[in-house]
Design an enzyme around this catalytic site. Structure first.
Site, PDB file in Angstrom:
ATOM      1  N   ASP A   1       0.825  -1.208   0.000  1.00  0.00           N
ATOM      2  CA  ASP A   1       0.000   0.000   0.000  1.00  0.00           C
ATOM      3  C   ASP A   1       0.863   1.264   0.000  1.00  0.00           C
ATOM      4  O   ASP A   1       2.033   1.233   0.384  1.00  0.00           O
ATOM      5  CB  ASP A   1      -0.867   0.050   1.264  1.00  0.00           C
ATOM      6  CG  ASP A   1      -2.005  -0.960   1.226  1.00  0.00           C
ATOM      7  OD1 ASP A   1      -2.022  -1.819   0.326  1.00  0.00           O
ATOM      8  OD2 ASP A   1      -2.866  -0.875   2.121  1.00  0.00           O
ATOM      9  N   ASP A   2       0.232   2.358  -0.372  1.00  0.00           N
ATOM     10  CA  ASP A   2       0.711   3.734  -0.184  1.00  0.00           C
ATOM     11  C   ASP A   2       1.769   4.195  -1.184  1.00  0.00           C
ATOM     12  O   ASP A   2       2.189   5.343  -1.153  1.00  0.00           O
ATOM     13  CB  ASP A   2       1.269   3.976   1.240  1.00  0.00           C
ATOM     14  CG  ASP A   2       0.232   3.741   2.331  1.00  0.00           C
ATOM     15  OD1 ASP A   2      -0.895   3.330   1.995  1.00  0.00           O
ATOM     16  OD2 ASP A   2       0.544   3.957   3.509  1.00  0.00           O
TER      17      ASP A   2
ATOM     18  N   HIS B   1      -5.918   2.968  -4.038  1.00  0.00           N
ATOM     19  CA  HIS B   1      -5.816   3.267  -2.597  1.00  0.00           C
ATOM     20  C   HIS B   1      -6.153   4.747  -2.363  1.00  0.00           C
ATOM     21  O   HIS B   1      -5.605   5.376  -1.468  1.00  0.00           O
ATOM     22  CB  HIS B   1      -4.402   2.924  -2.114  1.00  0.00           C
ATOM     23  CG  HIS B   1      -4.271   2.715  -0.629  1.00  0.00           C
ATOM     24  ND1 HIS B   1      -5.103   1.904   0.099  1.00  0.00           N
ATOM     25  CD2 HIS B   1      -3.372   3.202   0.272  1.00  0.00           C
ATOM     26  CE1 HIS B   1      -4.725   1.905   1.379  1.00  0.00           C
ATOM     27  NE2 HIS B   1      -3.682   2.694   1.507  1.00  0.00           N
TER      28      HIS B   1
ATOM     29  N   HIS C   1      -4.810   9.335  -0.119  1.00  0.00           N
ATOM     30  CA  HIS C   1      -4.764   8.473   1.060  1.00  0.00           C
ATOM     31  C   HIS C   1      -5.682   9.000   2.171  1.00  0.00           C
ATOM     32  O   HIS C   1      -5.309   9.134   3.332  1.00  0.00           O
ATOM     33  CB  HIS C   1      -3.332   8.314   1.605  1.00  0.00           C
ATOM     34  CG  HIS C   1      -3.196   7.098   2.482  1.00  0.00           C
ATOM     35  ND1 HIS C   1      -3.433   7.115   3.833  1.00  0.00           N
ATOM     36  CD2 HIS C   1      -2.872   5.823   2.185  1.00  0.00           C
ATOM     37  CE1 HIS C   1      -3.245   5.895   4.327  1.00  0.00           C
ATOM     38  NE2 HIS C   1      -2.915   5.099   3.349  1.00  0.00           N
TER      39      HIS C   1
ATOM     40  N   HIS D   1       3.954  -2.138   3.128  1.00  0.00           N
ATOM     41  CA  HIS D   1       3.982  -0.801   2.521  1.00  0.00           C
ATOM     42  C   HIS D   1       5.324  -0.613   1.828  1.00  0.00           C
ATOM     43  O   HIS D   1       6.370  -0.651   2.500  1.00  0.00           O
ATOM     44  CB  HIS D   1       3.777   0.265   3.607  1.00  0.00           C
ATOM     45  CG  HIS D   1       2.436   0.151   4.281  1.00  0.00           C
ATOM     46  ND1 HIS D   1       2.176  -0.790   5.247  1.00  0.00           N
ATOM     47  CD2 HIS D   1       1.281   0.846   4.098  1.00  0.00           C
ATOM     48  CE1 HIS D   1       0.911  -0.669   5.635  1.00  0.00           C
ATOM     49  NE2 HIS D   1       0.347   0.317   4.956  1.00  0.00           N
TER      50      HIS D   1
HETATM   51 NI    NI Z   1      -2.568   3.104   3.277  1.00  0.00          NI
END
Ligand code: NI
Length: 238
Positions: free
Chosen positions: A64-65, A114, A118, A205
């Site tokens: 993620d991210d 995502h 965020h 991440h």
């Molecule tokens: Ni996230």
């Protein structure tokens, strides 16, 4: 004379019965042996089938991210190991790293959404939250030629109405080593290897170098145990 003939007849009958009994016995034994052989081969077949399925343990690594500055190195490591992953990208980062997003697609990884900034979706109006998602999908499409049907809402939070209106697969996770918080390579590896089982989705991440290094060690360790690394899509629709 008559008695002697009777005796011969008895002897003959007894001999005939004996031969008959021996023959029957032998036939039964042959039968048992072949049945046992069939049973044995069936056992072997089911053992082989079992070990075949055991070898096909599958997990999905998800990141993620990102993308971030460590993502290219992660892609190198995954490529060397023929491991596929899923990247839930943030729109703002997609704008910074379009080539990395293209490479994800080219190398067989799944790209998921995502949101653009965020944001925790359930703190926004439904309209604003959906706009965050749509903007990111459009960005992904402008780079790789297609959007995505997979969404991981930041913090795993979004409302029922958002889910209904977006009509995307919401992907959460099974194994969460809290890599963003501990930022410790050894601890992340240890936690994931302790908790993981067949069919799990692992949350990491790719914006932390500790997480990227941990991910590669996790791939090495689990591939040795017979795990295959697949995308979330392959896990959901084998
Ligand atoms: Ni996230």
């Amino acid at each position: 004379m008559k008695n002697r003939r009777k005796t011969y007849l008895y002897i003959f009958l007894i001999a005939a019965l004996y031969i008959f009994a021996v023959q029957i016995n032998r036939m039964e034994r042959d039968n048992e042996t072949s049945e046992a052989a069939v049973n044995r081969s069936q056992d072997m077949e089911s053992e082989e089938a079992e070990s075949f399925f055991e070898d096909r343990k599958r997990v999905a690594l998800t990141f993620d991210d990102g993308p971030g500055e460590d993502t290219e190195g992660l892609l190198d490591g995954l490529k060397e190991r023929n491991a596929k992953a899923t990247f839930f990208v943030v729109g703002e980062k997609v704008e910074q790293y379009p080539d990395t997003v293209q490479r994800m697609k080219d190398e067989g990884h799944l790209i998921g959404n995502h949101t653009y900034t965020h944001v925790q979706m359930n703190t926004l109006s439904c309209e604003a939250a959906i706009a965050e998602v749509k903007k990111t999908s459009e960005l992904i499409e402008s780079i790789v030629g297609e959007g995505t049907g997979y969404l991981r809402p930041p913090y795993g939070e979004c409302t029922k109405q958002m889910k209904k209106e977006l009509d995307m697969f919401i992907v959460l996770w099974d194994v969460d080593p809290l890599d963003w918080s501990i930022q410790n390579e050894d601890a992340v590896v240890e936690k994931v290897l302790r908790d993981v089982k067949d069919g799990d989705i692992i949350l990491l991440h790719d914006i932390f170098d500790t997480s990227v290094r941990a991910a590669i060690r996790i791939v090495d360790a689990l591939q040795k145990e017979g795990y295959e690394f697949v995308t979330v899509e392959e896990l959901m629709f084998p």
